[in-house]
Design a protein around this motif. Structure first.
Motif, short mmCIF file in Angstrom:
data_model
loop_
_atom_site.label_atom_id
_atom_site.label_comp_id
_atom_site.label_asym_id
_atom_site.label_seq_id
_atom_site.Cartn_x
_atom_site.Cartn_y
_atom_site.Cartn_z
N THR A 135 98.63 -6.38 -43.41
CA THR A 135 98.46 -7.19 -42.20
C THR A 135 97.02 -7.68 -42.09
O THR A 135 96.08 -6.91 -42.28
CB THR A 135 98.83 -6.39 -40.94
OG1 THR A 135 98.04 -5.21 -40.86
CG2 THR A 135 100.30 -5.99 -40.97
N GLN A 136 96.88 -8.96 -41.82
CA GLN A 136 95.57 -9.58 -41.62
C GLN A 136 95.77 -10.81 -40.71
O GLN A 136 96.07 -11.91 -41.18
CB GLN A 136 94.96 -10.00 -42.96
CG GLN A 136 93.63 -10.73 -42.84
CD GLN A 136 92.65 -10.08 -41.90
OE1 GLN A 136 92.62 -10.37 -40.71
NE2 GLN A 136 91.85 -9.16 -42.46
N ALA A 140 97.15 -14.74 -41.20
CA ALA A 140 98.60 -14.74 -40.96
C ALA A 140 99.13 -16.15 -40.75
O ALA A 140 98.47 -16.99 -40.14
CB ALA A 140 98.92 -13.87 -39.74
N ASP A 169 106.39 -5.31 -43.29
CA ASP A 169 104.95 -5.04 -43.30
C ASP A 169 104.71 -3.53 -43.35
O ASP A 169 105.65 -2.73 -43.44
CB ASP A 169 104.25 -5.71 -42.12
CG ASP A 169 104.61 -5.11 -40.77
OD1 ASP A 169 105.28 -4.05 -40.71
OD2 ASP A 169 104.22 -5.69 -39.73
N CYS A 198 101.11 -11.17 -40.45
CA CYS A 198 101.22 -11.51 -41.87
C CYS A 198 102.42 -12.44 -42.03
O CYS A 198 103.13 -12.73 -41.08
CB CYS A 198 101.35 -10.26 -42.73
SG CYS A 198 102.80 -9.23 -42.34
#
Length: 270
Positions: A135-136, A140, A169, A198
């Motif tokens: 996750t970023q 995203a 995720d 994400c």
């Protein structure tokens, strides 16, 4: 198939290009059908938005349009693929970029993946992937050049007896397929996973979110988990090349194709 770099026919890219060295860029994949590019305004909007988020300069859109016209002339007019890649070019040293400078624009042409036509008719099966997406939120929803997770997913797919993978995720939220967005059908409601952490926001996903409500659908963009699969009446995946493809099974459990799915397919042809 021919390629263009900044409007010039060439197959070479500078070895210092930041897209090659750092994945500093983004792209969109366009479907050519009937001699025209489908949904080009949505692709252009996505490319513009990604340039803004990454503090990259905007390309010369008139020049890009001329290049796309040249690419069309070299494509099979019935079905083909054009890919547009935008990188920060050779600007800046190391990780430190020069911001808002003119980018490098790469245009390539490819044959259309014919198996997508079979998928549209017969549907696909999905297995849940073991690999989890990191996750970023800062990246995203964008289709950035860093696609190593997808490379690993395609390698993993060879170990499954399925057409594609259902990808989660790191918190076990359902996000997408390996190269397509996911929708669940529950009555007259379309549910698609949130991409705030994400995943890639495809143009067909955008088209459905923009127009489905005008055709009687209720829309939900939210976190999706395994229990949602048990409650849905059906599911489908979308991307710019395949359109809408029904999911006929997940992890060995059959899924029906609701009668309303044909409405979705017609909607994406509008």
């Amino acid at each position: 198939m021919p390629n263009w770099v900044d409007g010039q026919r060439k197959d070479e890219l500078a070895t210092a290009d930041r897209g090659l060295n750092l994945g500093d860029g983004h792209f969109s994949t366009l479907r050519v059908s009937g001699g025209r590019i489908l949904a080009w305004p949505l692709h252009r909007q996505r490319l513009q938005h990604a340039c803004q988020r990454l503090s990259m300069g905007q390309p010369d859109w008139d020049s890009l349009q001329r290049t796309l016209d040249q690419a069309l002339a070299h494509c099979d007019p019935s079905e083909a693929v054009i890919k547009v890649v935008i990188t920060r070019g050779c600007q800046g040293r190391g990780y430190d970029p020069l911001l808002d400078r003119p980018p490098t624009v790469i245009v390539s042409t490819f044959d259309y993946p014919q198996h997508y036509l079979e998928w549209q008719r017969q549907g696909v099966t999905l297995d849940t992937a073991r690999l989890r997406l990191g996750t970023q939120p800062a990246l995203a929803a964008m289709k950035t050049l860093g696609r190593l997770e997808q490379v690993l997913l395609r390698r993993e797919l060879k170990l499954h007896n399925a057409d594609d993978l259902l990808v989660l995720d790191s918190d076990n939220r359902i996000i997408e397929a390996s190269a397509a967005n996911l929708f669940l059908i529950q009555g007259s409601t379309l549910i698609t996973p949130s991409l705030a952490r994400c995943g890639v926001a495809g143009v067909m996903r955008h088209q459905l979110l923009r127009s489905a409500a005008d055709h009687g659908w209720t829309l939900q963009v939210r976190d999706v988990v395994g229990a949602d699969l048990d409650r849905c009446d059906g599911a489908f995946i979308t991307n710019a090349l395949m359109g809408a493809v029904p999911v006929i099974g997940i992890d060995g459990r059959p899924l029906p194709i609701p009668h309303s799915f044909s409405d979705i397919q017609r909607l994406l042809l509008c």
